[in-house]
Scaffold this active site. Structure first.
Site, short mmCIF file in Angstrom:
data_model
loop_
_atom_site.label_atom_id
_atom_site.label_comp_id
_atom_site.label_asym_id
_atom_site.label_seq_id
_atom_site.Cartn_x
_atom_site.Cartn_y
_atom_site.Cartn_z
N LYS A 134 -0.58 -22.03 16.16
CA LYS A 134 -1.40 -21.04 15.47
C LYS A 134 -2.51 -21.69 14.65
CE LYS A 134 1.95 -17.24 15.03
NZ LYS A 134 3.10 -17.82 15.72
N GLU A 222 -1.78 -16.63 5.05
CA GLU A 222 -3.07 -15.96 5.13
C GLU A 222 -3.01 -14.60 4.44
OE1 GLU A 222 -3.67 -15.91 9.34
OE2 GLU A 222 -2.62 -14.01 9.61
N ARG A 315 1.05 -18.26 27.66
CA ARG A 315 2.25 -18.03 28.48
C ARG A 315 2.29 -16.57 28.87
NH1 ARG A 315 5.14 -14.96 25.00
NH2 ARG A 315 5.15 -15.49 22.78
#
Length: 641
Positions: A134, A222, A315
């Site tokens: 990420k 975040e 994926r």
């Protein structure tokens, strides 16, 4: 079906062997497509499967061959690079499909396979490192001028000055905050911080859960957008540099950051924002040199229409099914053919038709804080509809009679509906779920029905489910299920035997979703609820299986197999594990005075943390097990008085 351009028209049967490094419904789904292409398939199973005389697990039945790990421990099987690569090499595999979860986003796994000459059905290791993390993906988005949510990376919690971190977060980001695991998704390792004083404890908890699920403690924090829509774009790239999108999915209906129901395409969503998301996703895929399938996920702030990139998944996704339904494409077929060098079709040839909705049916009990339910799947009617009544696709990995354990994900089956519009797709899915019967294992079917009934169409955000669909709705369904089942029994089944009905001296209701209830001198007037309950089956001479709003209920006939209502009170003094798992933390000591509701033990099951709380005020008398101990359902952990 896929329209992929493939220069080699010969059967692939004698050329390739596909090792499917997964289990459950996704394993079976990959095998189905590989078989249609003539590709041999090998499936790895746990050691226990070799040592029993039982038939193969349902998900592996259609494989060409099976092979066995030396262990049953997830860390030494499906999560082990060394053992999985060794089995793939032993089986002479030329291809490996990872499915999702497990090692599907592990760059070291891809490198190890490449070293052995086994082709990974997915992106390269370099792309995996850029897009699978990420934090790396957010840096890539920043380089490409794709908006990201403000936040900070946390690589090593041991080196962090918590006071300085709190100050930085308050000044640079602002409350509320969200902690996320850098190495994976599925809601694991995610925590919302609404009070800055809670930060330290939530960081520690998120770090532990991330390590158990993904083998990494790397986190980032975040800004938490409370009213956002979670929209993801399906992307596929080939080795020739072609990249296309397969439209978007709305994954906003979530519980604790785990997707529950997904919809494609997104409803009541502005076309100009869609186009910007497609453009951003393709830009990121090109920058990451994506080959094969990947998904790019965005959060759209409903108050401003501003969108932010949040993560990419290089994926196959759990919810790829609904994209297949609206495009008519087989994404696994695309993956396999692209991995073997085929070219993708032109973007202009890919059309979106109708609406598809997926519901994740899990073996968990909503009434008990979504506690996983395990045991033997004694009765399983999968809820198919006649073609004339609606289009339903069921992806499942189990069959009636199999044992459901707590060692892996709680997904039991994926129920996918299709319709020309949202109303039809929703109606088809509701009808299917009302016909779906699972007995002896608790499920979330009633919870899914309640959600769908609430969508008329409302625009859900990621906080909609937990803030609007209260648990009281579930308990109301439970009560109605019991009363309706009793009505059905008393007013129909018993009347067949006794024209002049008298109150039954004893009746018993049993369901895996809630405690058994027992009644004496019962007489209930007939109500309209009988119109909604279905008698599913007669199990032997004495038991009748009914279903109402997703709840299976067995009615025990009077004076046969009646169970005493009250268990021994001594059981209350033993704190037992409600499910198989591992003890993470024991939060009390012998002699502690514990108030009702206080958390006594933290338990890990299926990579998810569960709390065992005190049911009444008590004193800790004895600690029977240590932290790190493996427990079964019913294992005694503490004794209290």
């Amino acid at each position: 079906m896929s329209n992929v351009k493939n220069s080699n028209s010969e059967s692939l049967h004698n050329q390739h062997v596909l090792f499917v490094a997964n289990r459950g419904e996704i394993c079976r789904r990959i095998i189905k497509t590989a078989n249609s292409l003539g590709i041999k398939t090998i499936v790895p199973l746990l050691a226990d499967n070799k040592n029993t005389k039982k038939t193969l697990p349902y998900f592996a039945r259609e494989a060409t061959e099976v092979i066995y790990y030396k262990s049953n421990n997830p860390l030494e099987t499906y999560l082990s690079i060394e053992d999985t690569v060794a089995l793939a090499k032993q089986s002479n595999a030329t291809l490996l499909h990872p499915g999702y979860g497990f090692l599907s986003e592990n760059a070291d796994f891809v490198k190890a396979l490449t070293k052995e000459g086994i082709l990974f059905v997915g992106p390269t290791a370099e792309t995996m490192e850029r897009l699978g993390s990420k934090t790396n993906a957010k840096w890539l988005a920043k380089e490409q001028d794709v908006p990201i949510i403000p936040g900070l990376e946390l690589n090593d919690l041991n080196k962090i000055n918590i006071v300085e971190l709190k100050e930085d977060l308050i000044s640079k980001v602002g409350l509320p905050l969200i902690i996320k695991a850098a190495a994976g998704g599925g809601g694991r390792g995610m925590r919302v911080v609404k009070k800055i004083e809670d930060l330290e404890n939530l960081l520690a908890s998120a770090s532990e859960e991330s390590y158990r699920a993904f083998g990494s403690r790397q986190l980032f924090i975040e800004k938490y957008i409370e009213y956002g829509r979670h929209i993801e774009v399906q992307i596929i790239g080939d080795s020739k540099g072609n990249i296309i999108h397969l439209y978007e999915r709305d994954c906003s209906i979530q519980r604790k950051f785990q997707k529950v129901i997904e919809i494609a395409p997104a409803q009541n969503f502005k076309e100009d924002i869609k186009l910007k998301l497609y453009e951003s996703a393709i830009k990121l895929a090109k920058a990451g040199n994506l080959t094969n399938a990947g998904t790019f996920e965005f959060l759209v702030d409903t108050s401003t229409d501003q969108f932010f990139f949040i993560e990419s998944n290089p994926r196959l996704q759990v919810e790829h099914t609904i994209t297949e339904e609206i495009t008519g494409l087989d994404i696994v077929e695309l993956q396999l053919k692209v991995a073997l060098g085929a070219s993708l079709p032109e973007q202009s040839t890919i059309q979106c038709h109708g609406v598809s909705i997926q519901a994740r049916v899990c073996h968990e009990i909503p009434e008990k804080n979504f506690l996983p339910s395990t045991g033997k799947l004694e009765y399983y009617k999968r809820g198919d509809l006649p073609p004339s009544e609606g289009r339903i696709r069921v992806d499942l990995g189990y069959e009636e009679g199999e044992i459901i354990s707590g060692n892996f994900d709680s997904l039991l089956q994926k129920s996918i509906s299709y319709g020309n519009n949202f109303i039809i797709a929703k109606s088809n899915l509701l009808e299917h779920l009302n016909n779906l019967v699972v007995y002896n294992i608790g499920t979330n079917i009633s919870f899914l029905i309640s959600i769908l009934k609430e969508l008329e169409w409302k625009i859900p955000t990621t906080t909609w489910l937990e803030s609007n669909l209260l648990t009281e709705n579930i308990h109301d369904n439970k009560k109605v299920a019991l009363i309706s089942a009793l009505n059905q029994f008393i007013n129909t089944e018993l009347k067949k035997e006794r024209e002049s009905f008298l109150p039954s001296p004893k009746l018993s209701c049993e369901s895996p979703n809630f405690e058994s209830l027992h009644f004496e001198n019962v007489k209930i007037d007939k109500t309209n609820d009988n119109d909604h309950i279905k008698v599913v089956d007669v199990l032997g001479r004495e038991d009748i299986l009914c279903i109402y709003a997703g709840y299976p209920v067995i009615i025990k006939r009077p004076d046969i197999k009646f169970k005493e209502e009250n268990e021994s009170i001594s059981l209350d003094k033993k704190i037992t594990s409600p499910l198989p798992g591992t003890i993470l933390k024991i939060l009390v000591s012998v002699g502690d005075i514990v108030p009702k509701g206080k958390t006594l033990v933290k338990l890990d099951s299926m990579k998810t943390e569960h709390s065992i709380n005190a049911k009444f005020d008590c004193i800790v008398d004895k600690i029977c097990l240590e932290e790190g101990s493996k427990v079964n359902k019913g294992s005694v952990i503490l004794e209290v008085e």
